[in-house]
Motif scaffolding. Structure first.
Motif, PDB file in Angstrom:
ATOM      1  N   CYS A  32       0.835  -1.199   0.000  1.00 46.71           N
ATOM      2  CA  CYS A  32       0.000   0.000   0.000  1.00 46.71           C
ATOM      3  C   CYS A  32       0.871   1.251   0.000  1.00 46.71           C
ATOM      4  CB  CYS A  32      -0.919   0.028   1.223  1.00 46.71           C
ATOM      5  SG  CYS A  32      -2.068  -1.363   1.305  1.00 46.71           S
ATOM      6  N   GLU A  33       0.256   2.358  -0.344  1.00 41.23           N
ATOM      7  CA  GLU A  33       0.914   3.656  -0.305  1.00 41.23           C
ATOM      8  C   GLU A  33      -0.068   4.678   0.238  1.00 41.23           C
ATOM      9  OE1 GLU A  33       0.264   5.271  -4.803  1.00 41.23           O
ATOM     10  OE2 GLU A  33       1.614   3.546  -4.557  1.00 41.23           O
ATOM     11  N   LEU A  34       0.450   5.833   0.622  1.00 43.60           N
ATOM     12  CA  LEU A  34      -0.423   6.908   1.093  1.00 43.60           C
ATOM     13  C   LEU A  34      -1.142   7.531  -0.099  1.00 43.60           C
ATOM     14  CD1 LEU A  34       2.030   8.472   3.675  1.00 43.60           C
ATOM     15  CD2 LEU A  34      -0.171   7.425   4.226  1.00 43.60           C
ATOM     16  N   LYS A  35      -2.430   7.779   0.082  1.00 43.49           N
ATOM     17  CA  LYS A  35      -3.180   8.383  -1.009  1.00 43.49           C
ATOM     18  C   LYS A  35      -2.818   9.863  -1.128  1.00 43.49           C
ATOM     19  CE  LYS A  35      -7.348   9.483   1.696  1.00 43.49           C
ATOM     20  NZ  LYS A  35      -8.786   9.166   1.871  1.00 43.49           N
ATOM     21  N   LYS A  36      -3.170  10.465  -2.237  1.00 42.98           N
ATOM     22  CA  LYS A  36      -2.825  11.853  -2.497  1.00 42.98           C
ATOM     23  C   LYS A  36      -3.378  12.754  -1.390  1.00 42.98           C
ATOM     24  CE  LYS A  36      -3.016  15.431  -6.071  1.00 42.98           C
ATOM     25  NZ  LYS A  36      -3.501  15.773  -7.437  1.00 42.98           N
ATOM     26  N   GLY A  37      -2.521  13.599  -0.836  1.00 42.16           N
ATOM     27  CA  GLY A  37      -2.913  14.516   0.223  1.00 42.16           C
ATOM     28  C   GLY A  37      -2.786  13.958   1.616  1.00 42.16           C
ATOM     29  N   ALA A  38      -2.557  12.653   1.752  1.00 38.94           N
ATOM     30  CA  ALA A  38      -2.433  12.031   3.078  1.00 38.94           C
ATOM     31  C   ALA A  38      -0.971  12.001   3.510  1.00 38.94           C
ATOM     32  CB  ALA A  38      -2.989  10.619   3.055  1.00 38.94           C
ATOM     33  N   THR A  39      -0.751  12.066   4.817  1.00 38.42           N
ATOM     34  CA  THR A  39       0.600  12.016   5.371  1.00 38.42           C
ATOM     35  C   THR A  39       0.610  11.164   6.629  1.00 38.42           C
ATOM     36  OG1 THR A  39       0.276  14.004   6.738  1.00 38.42           O
ATOM     37  CG2 THR A  39       1.188  14.315   4.507  1.00 38.42           C
ATOM     38  N   ILE A  40       1.798  10.703   6.991  1.00 38.45           N
ATOM     39  CA  ILE A  40       2.057  10.089   8.295  1.00 38.45           C
ATOM     40  C   ILE A  40       2.986  11.017   9.054  1.00 38.45           C
ATOM     41  CG2 ILE A  40       3.268   8.227   9.479  1.00 38.45           C
ATOM     42  CD1 ILE A  40       2.289   6.299   7.478  1.00 38.45           C
ATOM     43  N   GLU A  41       2.692  11.241  10.312  1.00 39.27           N
ATOM     44  CA  GLU A  41       3.583  12.050  11.146  1.00 39.27           C
ATOM     45  C   GLU A  41       4.578  11.117  11.837  1.00 39.27           C
ATOM     46  OE1 GLU A  41       2.317  15.787  13.313  1.00 39.27           O
ATOM     47  OE2 GLU A  41       2.576  14.413  14.995  1.00 39.27           O
ATOM     48  N   ILE A  42       5.859  11.457  11.723  1.00 43.58           N
ATOM     49  CA  ILE A  42       6.932  10.647  12.296  1.00 43.58           C
ATOM     50  C   ILE A  42       7.674  11.457  13.344  1.00 43.58           C
ATOM     51  CG2 ILE A  42       8.974   9.252  11.821  1.00 43.58           C
ATOM     52  CD1 ILE A  42       8.113   9.158   8.915  1.00 43.58           C
ATOM     53  N   ALA A  43       7.793  10.898  14.539  1.00 36.15           N
ATOM     54  CA  ALA A  43       8.537  11.544  15.620  1.00 36.15           C
ATOM     55  C   ALA A  43       9.774  10.718  15.926  1.00 36.15           C
ATOM     56  CB  ALA A  43       7.666  11.687  16.861  1.00 36.15           C
ATOM     57  N   PHE A  44      10.946  11.303  15.666  1.00 38.05           N
ATOM     58  CA  PHE A  44      12.221  10.658  15.965  1.00 38.05           C
ATOM     59  C   PHE A  44      12.660  11.071  17.376  1.00 38.05           C
ATOM     60  CE2 PHE A  44      12.053  11.071  11.400  1.00 38.05           C
ATOM     61  CZ  PHE A  44      12.642   9.921  10.902  1.00 38.05           C
ATOM     62  N   PRO A  45      12.903  10.143  18.302  1.00 34.44           N
ATOM     63  CA  PRO A  45      13.328  10.530  19.645  1.00 34.44           C
ATOM     64  C   PRO A  45      14.711  11.169  19.625  1.00 34.44           C
ATOM     65  CG  PRO A  45      13.572   8.166  19.345  1.00 34.44           C
ATOM     66  CD  PRO A  45      12.861   8.684  18.118  1.00 34.44           C
ATOM     67  N   ALA A  46      14.909  12.160  20.492  1.00 31.29           N
ATOM     68  CA  ALA A  46      16.191  12.886  20.530  1.00 31.29           C
ATOM     69  C   ALA A  46      16.544  13.194  21.974  1.00 31.29           C
ATOM     70  CB  ALA A  46      16.089  14.172  19.719  1.00 31.29           C
ATOM     71  N   LYS A  47      17.684  12.691  22.421  1.00 33.35           N
ATOM     72  CA  LYS A  47      18.152  13.012  23.771  1.00 33.35           C
ATOM     73  C   LYS A  47      18.700  14.430  23.833  1.00 33.35           C
ATOM     74  CE  LYS A  47      19.336   8.225  24.949  1.00 33.35           C
ATOM     75  NZ  LYS A  47      20.430   7.287  25.350  1.00 33.35           N
ATOM     76  N   ASP A  48      19.484  14.789  22.849  1.00 30.94           N
ATOM     77  CA  ASP A  48      20.052  16.138  22.769  1.00 30.94           C
ATOM     78  C   ASP A  48      19.623  16.731  21.435  1.00 30.94           C
ATOM     79  OD1 ASP A  48      21.572  15.922  25.222  1.00 30.94           O
ATOM     80  OD2 ASP A  48      22.889  14.570  24.120  1.00 30.94           O
ATOM     81  N   LYS A  49      18.521  17.460  21.460  1.00 34.54           N
ATOM     82  CA  LYS A  49      17.924  17.958  20.227  1.00 34.54           C
ATOM     83  C   LYS A  49      18.808  19.019  19.594  1.00 34.54           C
ATOM     84  CE  LYS A  49      13.941  20.120  20.221  1.00 34.54           C
ATOM     85  NZ  LYS A  49      14.087  21.183  19.239  1.00 34.54           N
TER      86      LYS A  49
END
Length: 494
Positions: A190-207
């Motif tokens: 599957c793929e994301l349909k047009k206009g759709a997104t996934i939000e990704i949060a990368f953990p960071a100890k020292d941003k």
């Protein structure tokens, strides 16, 4: 008299944009044409899935000290007596296929396609998936279950053993973490349909500042990270960013915010007499002028406690507003405010950061409480595949072509691991040299080298410094897969 304590934790949720990469399948035809084992993603067996977005890991049945050739024959890591080098080089399966023996198992999550869900992966990556976001490769909307598969790469050892590096064309990147994402419905990709997104949060100890989202393209068994345009999360007219380059700040910082709340929130009499306590979760926006607006209760306890929390936010002094691209912007903020009587413990469900914070709290001495820092790099992506959270490594030091002498060896793979930043470089061979182009001088690095010769893999690890004059010479020793993995894990402590 009952003792009143009000605790709070401010957490900012960031938003991330990610871009897809030329997935492993796109590279298979090229590798196959060279007679190598394709660099493919392993399928998840039917016995490895758990419903309700549960997480499982696939298992890899790989012998610790053997690898497979193209004709599925085992090669043991034992020195050979035969002096015919060409004969043994015919058995060489390529470093890309060799590294596949260390491929990390995917984590699998089963979601309902028509529901919003946030999933947390084993190493801290968070994915927020909106309802009805996916279509099949044939263009049909996905109904029922959607299977999300994820691999995470944060440790130096994992990045090296996945044959990954951190360059965008010839520019050096400093990574904040890499992931691979794919989605399936009833076995169909599957793929994301047009206009759709996934939000990704990368953990960071020292941003760190200036992190951006890159997608990975595989070219000649090497990954090249391509910068993608950030997608702001602003679907509503009044919506703010969830992550910006410079986040809003309460006047005087976090401790002053704690002091403000403890002094200005009044415990409602009715709630106190009734013994009502708990945590009110507030969301609000700090606008371009530093004022608070759009204050809402995400999860409340009692109407009187909810209103007390809202009133405290409404009466806050101006914040220093957030900045993005040099301009002041609206930013979404989240603030749990805890009302407690008698110093009793309070626990929340499914809010790990609140639990950890509350473990640190001494209800009789709020002023000495340290806030739990929750940091993430968050982007939104409209594509799946290889995704990397990076920033360009800017260094004004003179650049050199860094050389390693490999003599007559033909099958060699060397990487530079920087000791002070999360960066890994790969090079190329020419005339008995392994060459790394345009490397900034003065940095302490570790060279990690593999070579294949006479049916045997060899490893060399050397700490050195990037200089203009010195040509590196490496001492190789025979290595098994078990030892190679152990040596790579030592690099996590650099």
């Amino acid at each position: 008299m009952k003792k009143l304590t009000i605790l709070f934790l401010a957490m900012v949720i960031f938003s991330c944009n990610n871009q897809p990469d030329k997935g492993a399948s796109d590279n298979n035809s090229e590798i196959a044409s060279q007679g190598k084992i394709p660099k493919t993603e392993k399928e998840v067996g039917s016995n490895t899935t758990i419903n309700d977005y549960s997480q499982v890991e696939t298992e890899k049945a790989v012998e610790p000290d053997t690898i497979k050739t193209n004709d599925n024959q085992d090669i043991n890591y034992q020195p050979a007596d035969n002096n015919n080098t060409n004969q043994f080089e015919d058995n060489f399966i390529g470093f890309a296929s060799f590294y596949m023996q260390f491929d990390k198992p995917k984590q699998t999550f089963i979601l309902k396609a028509d529901e919003d869900k946030t999933i947390t992966c084993k190493e801290g990556t968070k994915l927020t998936v909106n309802e009805n976001s996916f279509i099949t490769s044939s263009g049909d909307s996905v109904t029922g279950d959607i299977e999300i598969r994820v691999k995470e790469y944060y440790k130096i050892s994992d990045i090296l053993l996945a044959n990954l590096s951190t360059t965008s064309n010839r520019d050096i990147l400093e990574t904040g973490g890499m992931i691979y994402i794919e989605a399936f419905s009833n076995g169909e990709e599957c793929e994301l349909k047009k206009g759709a997104t996934i939000e990704i949060a990368f953990p960071a100890k020292d941003k760190k500042d200036d992190m951006q989202l890159f997608s990975g393209n595989w070219e000649s068994d090497k990954v090249n990270w391509i910068l993608k345009e950030t997608i702001p999360v602003d679907s509503e007219e009044n919506a703010g960013f969830t992550f910006v380059e410079k986040m809003p700040e309460f006047p005087g910082g976090q401790q002053k915010l704690m002091d403000y709340l403890s002094k200005n929130i009044k415990y409602p009499t009715r709630a106190k007499e009734s013994g009502i306590q708990g945590t009110v979760y507030i969301t609000f926006i700090v606008n371009e002028d530093g004022n608070t607006e759009d204050i809402r209760v995400v999860r409340g306890v009692d109407s009187s406690l909810n209103q007390a929390a809202i009133s405290a936010i409404e009466q806050m002094p101006k914040w220093t507003p957030g900045k993005q691209g040099g301009e002041y912007v609206k930013v979404n903020m989240n603030l749990p405010i805890r009302f407690s009587l008698g110093g009793e413990d309070f626990s929340t469900n499914n809010i790990d950061y609140a639990k950890e914070f509350e473990k640190q709290v001494n209800d009789s001495n709020l002023s000495n409480t340290e806030m739990l820092e929750i940091s993430h790099y968050i982007f939104s992506t409209s594509k799946l595949g290889w995704i990397n959270c990076d920033r360009f490594f800017r260094d004004n030091s003179p650049k050199v072509d860094f050389l390693v002498n490999i003599g007559t060896s033909k099958q060699v793979d060397i990487k530079i691991v920087f000791n002070t930043i999360n960066s890994i470089l790969t090079g190329s061979t020419s005339g008995g040299k392994y060459i790394f182009d345009n490397v900034p001088t003065g940095h302490s690095v570790t060279l990690v080298a593999l070579k294949y010769e006479k049916d045997q893999y060899y490893l060399a690890i050397k700490k050195t410094k990037i200089t203009r004059e010195e040509e590196q010479v490496l001492d190789f020793e025979p290595v098994t897969m078990a030892r190679l993995k152990a040596e790579m894990e030592k690099l996590n402590r650099i």
